[in-house]
Design a protein around this motif. Structure first.
Motif, PDB file in Angstrom:
ATOM      1  N   CYS A 171      -7.400  -3.352   0.670  1.00 17.08           N
ATOM      2  CA  CYS A 171      -6.160  -2.770   1.190  1.00 17.08           C
ATOM      3  C   CYS A 171      -5.723  -3.488   2.460  1.00 17.08           C
ATOM      4  O   CYS A 171      -5.011  -2.946   3.280  1.00 17.08           O
TER       5      CYS A 171
ATOM      6  N   PHE B 239      -2.098  -3.886  -1.163  1.00 22.82           N
ATOM      7  CA  PHE B 239      -3.109  -3.359  -2.074  1.00 22.82           C
ATOM      8  C   PHE B 239      -3.416  -4.443  -3.096  1.00 22.82           C
ATOM      9  O   PHE B 239      -2.516  -4.938  -3.774  1.00 22.82           O
TER      10      PHE B 239
ATOM     11  N   ARG C  37       0.832  -1.208   0.000  1.00 23.86           N
ATOM     12  CA  ARG C  37       0.000   0.000   0.000  1.00 23.86           C
ATOM     13  C   ARG C  37       0.855   1.241   0.000  1.00 23.86           C
ATOM     14  O   ARG C  37       1.955   1.242   0.532  1.00 23.86           O
TER      15      ARG C  37
END
Length: 163
Positions: A124, A128, A98
């Protein structure tokens, strides 16, 4: 009660609590300095600022920011898979660590490629993950090759030159 009403009630309750905190802080500020209460400067802010957070705590709150940019918090490597479907449709699976703005940059990249996302799931949790089950190539002319799409998505995620 449905989820929306539960969340609405929770938000209202949090607003009430924040108002009570503000009222108590105002009350403390208005008390005489000779009072036995400690001064307001000893209170920590409700939302800590970045410089005020020790590195160790930052790492616990956002481990992906301190991990290798080529892997997720779980140690899985970054990967993008693109498959052609019937007609001008594609399937895309993307997984990486992320970072702020990643979803926005990814969707902009898809839009710039002329891909119209019709069905997608985004997560997430532990990195991600983006699964696009169907995206149509809208721009007329040359069809996009899966490697082109993959390169643009990796570039938009900050992984320049990885194909």
């Amino acid at each position: 009660m449905d989820r929306a009403s539960i969340l609405g009630d929770a938000i209202e309750y949090l607003k009430e609590l924040l108002q009570k905190i503000n009222d108590l802080q105002n009350e403390l500020e208005s008390t005489p300095s000779s009072s036995s209460l400690s001064p307001l400067s000893n209170f920590y802010p409700l939302t800590p600022t970045t410089p005020g957070i020790p590195c160790r705590i930052k790492e616990e709150l956002c481990p992906s920011a301190f991990a290798s940019p080529l892997s997720s918090p779980t140690g899985q490597p970054t990967r993008v898979e693109v498959r052609l479907r019937e007609g001008r449709a594609v399937n895309i699976h993307m997984f990486c660590g992320r970072r702020p703005g990643l979803l926005l940059s990814t969707m902009r990249a898809l839009d710039n490629l002329g891909l119209d996302v019709q069905q997608a799931v985004i997560s997430c949790f532990n990195g991600f993950a983006l699964d696009i089950f169907r995206a149509e190539q809208c721009k007329e002319g040359q069809d996009l090759h899966p490697d082109q799409i993959k390169a643009v998505l990796l570039d938009s995620a900050g992984f320049h030159g990885m194909v």
